[in-house]
Design an enzyme around this catalytic site. Structure first.
Site, short mmCIF file in Angstrom:
data_model
loop_
_atom_site.label_atom_id
_atom_site.label_comp_id
_atom_site.label_asym_id
_atom_site.label_seq_id
_atom_site.Cartn_x
_atom_site.Cartn_y
_atom_site.Cartn_z
CG LEU A 66 -1.92 -1.19 1.30
CD1 LEU A 66 -2.82 -1.05 2.53
CD2 LEU A 66 -2.75 -1.31 0.04
CG HIS B 10 -2.97 1.22 -2.62
ND1 HIS B 10 -1.65 0.85 -2.67
CD2 HIS B 10 -3.58 0.54 -3.62
CE1 HIS B 10 -1.47 -0.03 -3.63
NE2 HIS B 10 -2.62 -0.23 -4.24
CE LYS C 32 0.28 4.61 -12.46
NZ LYS C 32 0.22 3.20 -12.38
#
Ligand code: PAF
Length: 526
Positions: free
Chosen positions: A33, A37, A161
């Site tokens: 992460l 995130h 993204k």
């Protein structure tokens, strides 16, 4: 935060959707992460009013599964960073309520060979990353469909993204009829612009500096566009050159339609949202990034037959999204009122045409307050809603001179975008390059019922439902068979049938479609 390791634990924690007290928002990850995130998690934590007006704090579930199905033979499945302890701490600090981290055996008990696979359409997988990563999107779709079936969340949050992944998963959710909202979230970037990715940790210090050339090259495309350079092949070639000069190996730099992912031949004249997507290699690390190019603020076109409730929902939708509401129906009504005021026959185009030169029509307000319709400075907002105007507006709006005059005026009003317009030919004639086109309709019976209710509430006599149905069907026929600007669903419009849906539910559906078509990244930074 609770750590769930098995599908049974997960099912128990989630509970059946109909018994949940709070919405369940789901963020799928492969772990490692990073702040990208965290920004998804923070979107997932945001409260939003439900269609019935309740504001409930959502429960957020994150999954962590390094999915073997989506890695090619040399794509580093074994070396993918795994640190469950660190990910648990990060997720807990971010406000996540449960982390689902199953083993491969738990998620795919029969092994890979026994798996039911989800194969997204080749048209979406065949471009951009799909060209060099065979099997990748099939692997993503298969695991995400499995997770969604287990969790049955209200909302699935994905980063913009990975644009192609987002488009494909939206399609999978729609095609499999999974009742889940898919929310795309703005890309999180490092201070030098590099998009957040688990792969960034593979970059050496020197490669990390080099990688910054990717966002920099995309930024300079934006600067050149703002300076008036056209978006086309020479611009893309220059981008490639910038990337190569910085030592990056360009895998692709493609200009595509953001929804279909198909190449944009002429960029539709630079008139609609387009995606400039790039993949490069920096050393042995593959990096992707993109630019969403919006030539102006968004335009939403809502068309459909009379009585489908277009104006009510459009007005509310505009308010919610901060868009200007361009009530073209009111404009045609105002012309009709003007024609009647001069005692001219609604069918007499030759007599109507000269009247238009003396007509100054404007719309005022419409933000938080009510929209006011002015004819030569005179407020006709109420007068144009009279049933006598309703009875003739269709005939007046059918004349070429009226149509052309108002279409020109509407296009001028929409030059900068930032508006939503409703009518019958908005998506086909007035704003053919609208970013979202919706064909909002309802059955004749439903519209007759709504019309009766509306007349009753406004104190007018209510004709029998059968008569209203006949009137509505006749009006539909007239509107769709007229030679000038017939009522027709634009090829690229989404059809929304509103029978049985309350106003709030229709608005919610529009908001969802809008967020899907006009991604967060396309908006200027606030
Ligand atoms: O974007 C990712 O991290 C993965 O592709 C996803 C969506 C978690 C599926 O494995």
């Amino acid at each position: 935060m609770i750590l769930l390791r098995t599908c049974d634990e997960l099912r128990r924690w989630c509970g059946p959707p109909q018994r949940r007290q709070r919405p369940l928002n789901f963020v799928p990850t492969m772990g490692a992460l990073h702040p990208g995130h965290l920004s998804l998690i923070s979107s997932a934590l945001q409260t939003r009013p439900s269609p019935n007006g309740e504001v409930l704090r959502p429960r957020v579930l994150v999954s962590l599964f390094v999915n073997p199905l989506q890695f090619g033979p040399r794509e580093g499945f074994v070396s993918y960073p795994r640190d469950l302890g660190a990910d648990c701490r990060t997720a807990e600090n971010a406000g996540v309520e449960a982390l689902f981290a199953p083993s491969e055996q738990e998620l795919f008990p029969g092994g890979e060979s026994e798996l039911t696979r989800v194969i997204p359409p080749p048209s979406l997988m065949g471009s951009l990353c799909g060209r060099s990563r065979p099997g990748h999107f099939e692997g993503v779709a298969t695991v995400v469909a499995r997770l969604l079936a287990l969790i049955r969340p209200d909302c699935l949050l994905l980063g913009e993204k990975d644009w192609q992944q987002l488009v494909i998963l939206r399609r999978v959710v729609a095609d499999l009829g999974l009742a889940v909202e898919v929310r795309g979230c703005r890309t999180w970037r490092e201070p030098d612009g590099l998009a957040g990715s688990s792969r960034n940790r593979y970059l050496s210090a020197q490669e990390r500096r080099q990688a910054a050339a990717l966002p920099a090259a995309l930024r300079s495309v934006r600067v050149r566009l703002a300076a008036g350079e056209p978006l086309g092949e020479p611009m893309v070639q220059k981008l490639r050159l910038d990337l190569e000069t910085a030592g990056l190996i360009v895998e692709y730099a493609d200009l595509v339609d953001p929804a279909s992912l198909q190449p944009l031949p002429t960029l539709a004249g630079g008139q609609r949202l387009s995606l400039l997507a790039v993949a490069v290699r920096c050393g042995s690390t593959r990096l992707i990034d993109h630019l969403l190019l919006m030539p102006r603020l968004p335009i939403v076109a809502i068309d459909g037959p009379a009585g489908a409730g277009k104006s009510t929902v459009t007005r509310a939708f505009a308010k919610q999204m901060g868009l200007i509401y361009l009530d073209t129906g009111a404009m045609y009504r105002a012309v009709t009122w003007w024609v009647q005021r001069h005692g001219v026959d609604a069918a007499d185009a030759a007599a109507i045409e000269p009247l238009l030169t003396g007509l100054e029509l404007s719309l005022e307000g419409g933000g938080d307050g009510d929209l006011r319709v002015l004819v030569n400075g005179h407020d006709v907002t109420v007068a144009i809603r009279d049933p006598s105007v309703t009875a003739q507006v269709s005939a007046v709006a059918a004349h070429a001179c009226v149509r052309e005059g108002l279409t020109r005026q509407q296009q001028a009003m929409g030059e900068k975008g930032g508006l939503v317009a409703e009518g019958r030919d908005i998506g086909t004639a007035v704003f053919p390059h609208a970013d979202l086109k919706v064909f909002l309709t309802a059955t004749v019976a439903e519209r007759a019922r709504r019309r009766a209710l509306d007349l009753e509430q406004r104190g007018f006599a209510v004709p029998p439902l059968m008569d209203l149905e006949t009137q509505i069907a006749e009006r539909d026929h007239l509107d769709s068979s007229r030679t000038i600007a017939p009522l027709r669903q634009a090829e690229d419009a989404v059809k929304l049938i509103t029978d049985g849906m309350g106003v709030e539910a229709v608005i919610e559906a529009l908001v969802e479609l809008f967020r899907e078509r006009v991604p967060e990244d396309a908006w200027p930074e606030s």
